[in-house]
Design an enzyme around this catalytic site. Structure first.
Site, mmCIF file in Angstrom:
data_model
loop_
_atom_site.group_PDB
_atom_site.id
_atom_site.type_symbol
_atom_site.label_atom_id
_atom_site.label_comp_id
_atom_site.label_asym_id
_atom_site.label_seq_id
_atom_site.Cartn_x
_atom_site.Cartn_y
_atom_site.Cartn_z
ATOM 1 N N SER A 71 0.858 -1.188 0.000
ATOM 2 C CA SER A 71 0.000 0.000 0.000
ATOM 3 C C SER A 71 0.892 1.234 0.000
ATOM 4 O O SER A 71 2.024 1.185 0.483
ATOM 5 C CB SER A 71 -0.892 0.006 1.242
ATOM 6 O OG SER A 71 -1.552 1.251 1.400
ATOM 7 N N TYR A 83 -1.417 -0.487 10.543
ATOM 8 C CA TYR A 83 -1.506 -1.006 9.170
ATOM 9 C C TYR A 83 -0.282 -0.581 8.374
ATOM 10 O O TYR A 83 0.330 -1.386 7.656
ATOM 11 C CB TYR A 83 -2.783 -0.479 8.524
ATOM 12 C CG TYR A 83 -3.045 -0.982 7.122
ATOM 13 C CD1 TYR A 83 -3.411 -2.305 6.899
ATOM 14 C CD2 TYR A 83 -2.960 -0.124 6.023
ATOM 15 C CE1 TYR A 83 -3.669 -2.767 5.618
ATOM 16 C CE2 TYR A 83 -3.212 -0.578 4.745
ATOM 17 C CZ TYR A 83 -3.577 -1.903 4.543
ATOM 18 O OH TYR A 83 -3.830 -2.348 3.266
#
Length: 222
Positions: A71, A83
């Protein structure tokens, strides 16, 4: 269990592995329990590593492809550092693996999507009330409800702006598996997201910290 997309070609054996394990949550560092950190590391990082190690002999044998879902949040954190942490770790694992696999003819690629929250549903909307109720007494003594609500509103706004076109990410995955010359990294993101990554890479950390701190919160801890 980690999710993975496996492609099998009967004429050439086991060809490709896509590690697509991923869960997300919102919260500042002290708001999250150690159990959550362990769970996120287990799914987002160790899940992909376990799957890779299990299929590595076949991938070496058939000179296959390995694709990892990362990501752009690996470059910076906006309320979901847990995350971001796991995605940054998977990037480094891939960098080492890509170099090691070259001698076997195995190609390793990383997909770096931008904000696709609306299409993946990886992160549900954040409830400030639920966050506050789950905070320890120590954290409640430091933060106030207004601050938690502002952060939740900020993060929910980001989620609502996510792209609904998840097929763009799938197209990158297919190219990484099928292209004669796959890229090491596929950044599938909007122009402003790519610009933010560029700023992270080129500008001093203090500059990035200034802009992100301003964007994250205007509410004081009083």
């Amino acid at each position: 269990k980690p999710k993975c997309l496996l492609r099998h070609f009967s004429s050439s054996g086991f060809w490709g592995l896509v590690n697509n394990a991923g869960i997300s949550t919102f919260g500042e560092t002290g708001w999250l329990s150690m159990e959550k950190y362990e769970k996120f590391t287990d799914v987002n990082l160790l899940g992909s590593i376990r799957t890779t190690l299990a299929f590595l002999p076949l991938l070496r044998k058939y000179k296959g492809r390995i694709v990892f879902m990362s990501s752009i949040i690996a470059y910076f954190a906006l309320g979901n550092g847990i995350y971001s942490m796991t995605k940054a770790a998977i990037e480094k694992f891939c960098d080492a693996l890509r170099l090691e696999m070259k001698k076997f003819g195995v190609q390793v690629s990383i997909i770096q999507p931008g904000n696709y929250a609306r299409s993946t549903k990886i992160q549900p909307p954040v409830s400030a009330e639920e966050i506050w109720n789950e905070l320890s007494e120590e954290e409640k003594a430091v933060y106030n409800k207004e601050y938690v609500q502002e952060r939740a509103n900020f993060f929910n706004n980001i989620l609502s702006e996510g792209s609904p076109n998840g097929n763009e990410v799938v197209d990158a995955m297919v190219d990484a598996l099928m292209s004669p010359a796959p890229k090491a990294r596929y950044m599938v993101a909007r122009l402003k997201e790519k610009a933010l990554v560029l700023v992270c890479a080129l500008f001093p950390t203090a500059v990035m910290d200034f802009f992100l701190s301003y964007a994250l919160s205007k509410v004081k801890l009083t």
